[in-house]
Design an enzyme around this catalytic site. Structure first.
Site, PDB file in Angstrom:
ATOM      1  CB  SER A  53       5.387  58.358  55.040  1.00  0.00           C
ATOM      2  OG  SER A  53       5.966  57.577  56.054  1.00  0.00           O
TER       3      SER A  53
HETATM    4  N1  SAH Z   1       9.681  58.082  57.914  1.00  0.00           N
HETATM    5  C1  SAH Z   1       9.882  57.182  56.817  1.00  0.00           C
HETATM    6  C2  SAH Z   1       8.882  56.042  56.848  1.00  0.00           C
HETATM    7  C3  SAH Z   1       9.563  54.754  56.703  1.00  0.00           C
HETATM    8  S1  SAH Z   1       8.558  53.316  57.008  1.00  0.00           S
HETATM    9  C4  SAH Z   1       9.830  57.938  55.498  1.00  0.00           C
HETATM   10  O1  SAH Z   1       9.456  59.108  55.481  1.00  0.00           O
HETATM   11  O2  SAH Z   1      10.193  57.361  54.481  1.00  0.00           O
HETATM   12  C5  SAH Z   1       9.017  52.936  58.674  1.00  0.00           C
HETATM   13  C6  SAH Z   1      10.449  52.580  58.927  1.00  0.00           C
HETATM   14  O3  SAH Z   1      10.553  52.179  60.287  1.00  0.00           O
HETATM   15  C7  SAH Z   1      10.989  51.401  58.105  1.00  0.00           C
HETATM   16  O4  SAH Z   1      12.127  51.803  57.392  1.00  0.00           O
HETATM   17  C8  SAH Z   1      11.320  50.339  59.163  1.00  0.00           C
HETATM   18  O5  SAH Z   1      12.460  49.557  58.838  1.00  0.00           O
HETATM   19  C9  SAH Z   1      11.550  51.195  60.389  1.00  0.00           C
HETATM   20  N2  SAH Z   1      11.404  50.509  61.681  1.00  0.00           N
HETATM   21  C10 SAH Z   1      10.524  49.540  62.035  1.00  0.00           C
HETATM   22  N3  SAH Z   1      10.685  49.207  63.336  1.00  0.00           N
HETATM   23  C11 SAH Z   1      11.689  49.996  63.821  1.00  0.00           C
HETATM   24  C12 SAH Z   1      12.316  50.124  65.099  1.00  0.00           C
HETATM   25  N4  SAH Z   1      11.942  49.383  66.143  1.00  0.00           N
HETATM   26  N5  SAH Z   1      13.313  51.041  65.231  1.00  0.00           N
HETATM   27  C13 SAH Z   1      13.709  51.803  64.171  1.00  0.00           C
HETATM   28  N6  SAH Z   1      13.148  51.723  62.935  1.00  0.00           N
HETATM   29  C14 SAH Z   1      12.146  50.828  62.766  1.00  0.00           C
END
Ligand code: SAH
Length: 209
Positions: A53
């Protein structure tokens, strides 16, 4: 990087190992890091089609959570672990879940190496994690875009708790939901404007790199 060097013809294993060990980002100037990595509006690819993010988004969601030290937080979407680390630094006790196996593995090790005590799980987390059945949290933070507010996640909140979640198909809105009581009629939703996150998906993905 070592793989790419090997493909280009570097074959001395010691050289390749050492190249792996010395992180090149240590040698960048602050100005370049500031311009690229610390640009608050920039997200980056972290593999598995996912992104780390933007700093702005991490700060925004963290602020919306209205955390107090010692609070328990359930985070959906561990990804790179950046947001998880920020939650830990805020004094929260964090459970974080990621559905991509490759990211789960890598980030779990990274956070441990950085001495963060967040507990990492693999799963799709629409209803929490089976290992922690019955546990409820002060806060729920979702870092991927859900089609609608998942009821299962609302049940993970204590009464008086808050969930911050981007919601919507196509266009997303950043919602803050106050759980004033157990019944859905007592869930108060605040709209905090446009958001843009990768989608929240069903099931774990153990294959894709
Ligand atoms: N908080 C993270 C953002 C990652 S993007 C950071 O700071 O880098 C969002 C993430 O959510 C991705 O890695 C994706 O694989 C995950 N994701 C999507 N659907 C999900 C679900 N149902 N349960 C857990 N993770 C999920």
């Amino acid at each position: 990087m070592a793989e790419q060097l090997a493909e280009r013809g570097i074959s001395d294993q010691n050289v390749l190992e050492v190249m792996k060990k010395v992180p090149r980002h240590w040698f960048f100037s602050d100005t370049l890091l500031d311009k690229i990595i610390y640009d608050i509006e920039r997200s980056f690819d972290i593999g598995c089609g996912q992104t780390i993010s933007k700093p702005y988004t991490v700060a925004w969601q963290t602020e919306l959570l209205m955390l107090a030290p010692q609070m328990t937080v359930f985070e959906v979407g561990t990804g790179s672990g950046y947001q998880t680390a920020v939650l830990c630094e805020m004094g929260a006790s964090v459970v974080t879940v990621e559905r991509q196996y490759a990211l789960y593995r890598k980030t779990k090790e990274l956070l441990k190496g950085l001495q963060y005590t967040a507990r990492c799980f693999l799963g799709d987390s629409f209803n929490g994690v089976p290992e922690l059945k019955g546990v409820v949290y002060d806060r729920v933070l979702v870092t991927c875009g859900a089609p609608k507010i998942p009821e299962g996640l609302m049940h993970l909140l204590k009464v008086g708790g808050i969930m911050v979640i981007p919601v919507g198909e196509g266009e997303q809105r950043m919602l803050r939901v106050f759980k004033d009581g157990e019944s859905p009629s007592q869930w108060r939703v605040e709209d905090h404007g446009d958001a843009m996150f990768v989608p929240m998906l069903q099931g774990r993905n153990i294959r894709q790199k």
